[in-house]
Design a protein around this motif. Sequence first.
Motif, PDB file in Angstrom:
ATOM      1  N   LEU A 189      31.937  71.743  31.931  1.00 48.18           N
ATOM      2  CA  LEU A 189      32.268  72.587  30.783  1.00 48.18           C
ATOM      3  C   LEU A 189      33.119  71.861  29.742  1.00 48.18           C
ATOM      4  CD1 LEU A 189      33.128  75.890  32.719  1.00 48.18           C
ATOM      5  CD2 LEU A 189      30.920  75.187  31.780  1.00 48.18           C
ATOM      6  N   SER A 190      33.105  70.532  29.748  1.00 48.45           N
ATOM      7  CA  SER A 190      33.966  69.790  28.827  1.00 48.45           C
ATOM      8  C   SER A 190      33.346  69.633  27.447  1.00 48.45           C
ATOM      9  CB  SER A 190      34.270  68.407  29.403  1.00 48.45           C
ATOM     10  OG  SER A 190      33.094  67.614  29.400  1.00 48.45           O
ATOM     11  N   GLY A 191      32.026  69.700  27.371  1.00 45.08           N
ATOM     12  CA  GLY A 191      31.362  69.458  26.099  1.00 45.08           C
ATOM     13  C   GLY A 191      31.213  67.992  25.758  1.00 45.08           C
ATOM     14  N   ILE A 192      31.699  67.091  26.608  1.00 46.47           N
ATOM     15  CA  ILE A 192      31.565  65.652  26.381  1.00 46.47           C
ATOM     16  C   ILE A 192      30.204  65.218  26.924  1.00 46.47           C
ATOM     17  CG2 ILE A 192      32.537  63.377  26.787  1.00 46.47           C
ATOM     18  CD1 ILE A 192      34.382  65.227  25.216  1.00 46.47           C
ATOM     19  N   PRO A 193      29.316  64.706  26.089  1.00 44.71           N
ATOM     20  CA  PRO A 193      27.965  64.373  26.581  1.00 44.71           C
ATOM     21  C   PRO A 193      27.972  63.186  27.529  1.00 44.71           C
ATOM     22  CG  PRO A 193      28.251  63.636  24.311  1.00 44.71           C
ATOM     23  CD  PRO A 193      29.472  64.429  24.648  1.00 44.71           C
ATOM     24  N   ARG A 194      27.035  63.209  28.471  1.00 43.92           N
ATOM     25  CA  ARG A 194      26.771  62.067  29.337  1.00 43.92           C
ATOM     26  C   ARG A 194      25.564  61.318  28.783  1.00 43.92           C
ATOM     27  NH1 ARG A 194      26.997  64.376  35.542  1.00 43.92           N
ATOM     28  NH2 ARG A 194      28.414  66.117  35.180  1.00 43.92           N
ATOM     29  N   LEU A 195      25.434  60.083  29.199  1.00 45.23           N
ATOM     30  CA  LEU A 195      24.282  59.281  28.810  1.00 45.23           C
ATOM     31  C   LEU A 195      23.498  58.888  30.054  1.00 45.23           C
ATOM     32  CD1 LEU A 195      25.703  56.817  26.118  1.00 45.23           C
ATOM     33  CD2 LEU A 195      24.208  58.775  25.751  1.00 45.23           C
ATOM     34  N   ALA A 196      22.210  59.193  30.049  1.00 47.57           N
ATOM     35  CA  ALA A 196      21.331  58.727  31.119  1.00 47.57           C
ATOM     36  C   ALA A 196      20.830  57.336  30.762  1.00 47.57           C
ATOM     37  CB  ALA A 196      20.156  59.688  31.295  1.00 47.57           C
ATOM     38  N   PHE A 197      20.745  56.484  31.760  1.00 49.24           N
ATOM     39  CA  PHE A 197      20.161  55.149  31.577  1.00 49.24           C
ATOM     40  C   PHE A 197      19.098  54.964  32.649  1.00 49.24           C
ATOM     41  CE2 PHE A 197      23.837  54.785  34.333  1.00 49.24           C
ATOM     42  CZ  PHE A 197      23.381  54.015  35.399  1.00 49.24           C
ATOM     43  N   ASP A 198      18.015  54.303  32.273  1.00 45.92           N
ATOM     44  CA  ASP A 198      16.904  54.079  33.200  1.00 45.92           C
ATOM     45  C   ASP A 198      16.357  52.683  32.948  1.00 45.92           C
ATOM     46  OD1 ASP A 198      14.642  54.056  34.745  1.00 45.92           O
ATOM     47  OD2 ASP A 198      13.855  55.974  34.035  1.00 45.92           O
ATOM     48  N   PHE A 199      16.668  51.774  33.851  1.00 45.10           N
ATOM     49  CA  PHE A 199      16.204  50.388  33.739  1.00 45.10           C
ATOM     50  C   PHE A 199      15.101  50.100  34.756  1.00 45.10           C
ATOM     51  CE2 PHE A 199      20.884  49.336  32.504  1.00 45.10           C
ATOM     52  CZ  PHE A 199      20.714  49.988  31.300  1.00 45.10           C
ATOM     53  N   SER A 200      14.448  51.147  35.256  1.00 45.55           N
ATOM     54  CA  SER A 200      13.422  50.993  36.297  1.00 45.55           C
ATOM     55  C   SER A 200      12.052  51.358  35.754  1.00 45.55           C
ATOM     56  CB  SER A 200      13.727  51.894  37.498  1.00 45.55           C
ATOM     57  OG  SER A 200      14.994  51.624  38.038  1.00 45.55           O
ATOM     58  N   PRO A 201      11.014  50.590  36.074  1.00 48.71           N
ATOM     59  CA  PRO A 201       9.645  51.003  35.725  1.00 48.71           C
ATOM     60  C   PRO A 201       9.227  52.181  36.598  1.00 48.71           C
ATOM     61  CG  PRO A 201       9.599  49.046  37.100  1.00 48.71           C
ATOM     62  CD  PRO A 201      11.044  49.307  36.791  1.00 48.71           C
ATOM     63  N   PRO A 202       8.102  52.844  36.276  1.00 51.95           N
ATOM     64  CA  PRO A 202       7.653  53.959  37.108  1.00 51.95           C
ATOM     65  C   PRO A 202       7.519  53.551  38.575  1.00 51.95           C
ATOM     66  CG  PRO A 202       6.370  53.867  35.090  1.00 51.95           C
ATOM     67  CD  PRO A 202       7.226  52.631  35.115  1.00 51.95           C
TER      68      PRO A 202
END
Length: 425
Positions: A189-202
């Motif tokens: 409930l902080s309102g601070i966004p997170r960032l998703a990272f994806d360095f993997s192929p399918p």
Amino acid sequence: MALSILLAAPCLPGTARAELPKPADFTVEYFVTDEAGDRVRPMTADDHQRFLNRARCQCGQQVGIDIKLVNPPDDPTHAFNALIGTQCASAETMLAGPFRRCGALAVELVPTFAQGILAAFHPAFLAHGVEPSSPTRSVADPTITVISPCDLPVDGESGLWMCDPHENALSGCQKDEFFIGSTDALSALSGIPRLAFDFSPPLVEVQDLTVEPGNGAVELSWSVPTSGDIQGYRVLCEEVDGGAAPGHDFPTPAATAAPDGQTYFTAGNLCGDQPFSTINLIAPPVTDPNTCGNGVVEAGEACDDGDNGDDGLCGTSCNLRVSPSLHALDWAHVCSDHIPFSTTSVVIGGLDNGKAYNFVLVAYDQAGNPRAHARVVTATPDESLPDLLPDAAEGCACTSSPEGHGLLAMSLGTLALLARRRRRA
């Protein structure tokens, strides 16, 4: 007696520290940067989840961040630390644990945070910590050393961490001094966004790829063993004799474009051999050096995909079986529009009869990380073969090249529907 008094001292009246700031006292916004690191646009919710892929990390496409203190405390001499990474609170004090200390965005007094902090950081900081022997922790210093390279297959969520150091003899921030972080406890409930990272192929791999030639076209078919993380496909092609692409001009995705789930990115397509920014990345040691098939291109090898094969892009002797540009998945070789993940066949048109072509099927995930199917298929269209594409008079919903190269790709479902209509007529 003296020892008892010393141990009890931190609990005496008057020694309690001020209340930690709240996440609501700050506004935080991430933004997309261009090749020069300049601000282009604020990141959207989709950007937070799908923008940061392996190619953007390899190219060092920085993520911008804007931090502003909107409810400053009374003491203007107070200082806050802003860090970027994963599990920063644990890594700050457990130097021998599974995490390494996070990159430093800023260590500034209250008035500076009230004016606003603008910074930018390499995507690698979201997944990996700073190497202990690094001469610096500042994300703005190109001499900083991060533990792992961008091509390690990792994914997750992380982002901004902030702490309010105690006035004690301990350096840095202690675990209980963090008030903003990407863990559930600090982010709820902080309102601070997170960032998703994806360095993997399918993770899911296509199977049973085949090709059948027709008149000026070919039909590719494949199967997928299970539902998974494939968002869609593109077909890449080249002439067998000379490796030239057919000239179907699909524009290369722009570096700052919003994620649309219909494109893939490679470092070659995104930045070529000129990364936008650089830091020192420590690659893990090769366990079986000088071995063809270990996935590392070494002396005397033209390629090494790790799953080399006699019918693959890279042969069992680490020799290229296609042109270097097709092996690199250069966007110039794209000869189909986006193919939805649920589709298992496609027709590629606009080909010259009597000319042999190589075809490669590339799957990609929501973040745009590609995985080329290990098998190259080859076919030669011929005017004596059946027409795989319907006449233009049928009113088909084919995909055509932006430059008007004609009918390029159509799913078999659309073809079957048109065939039924033809029979009814």
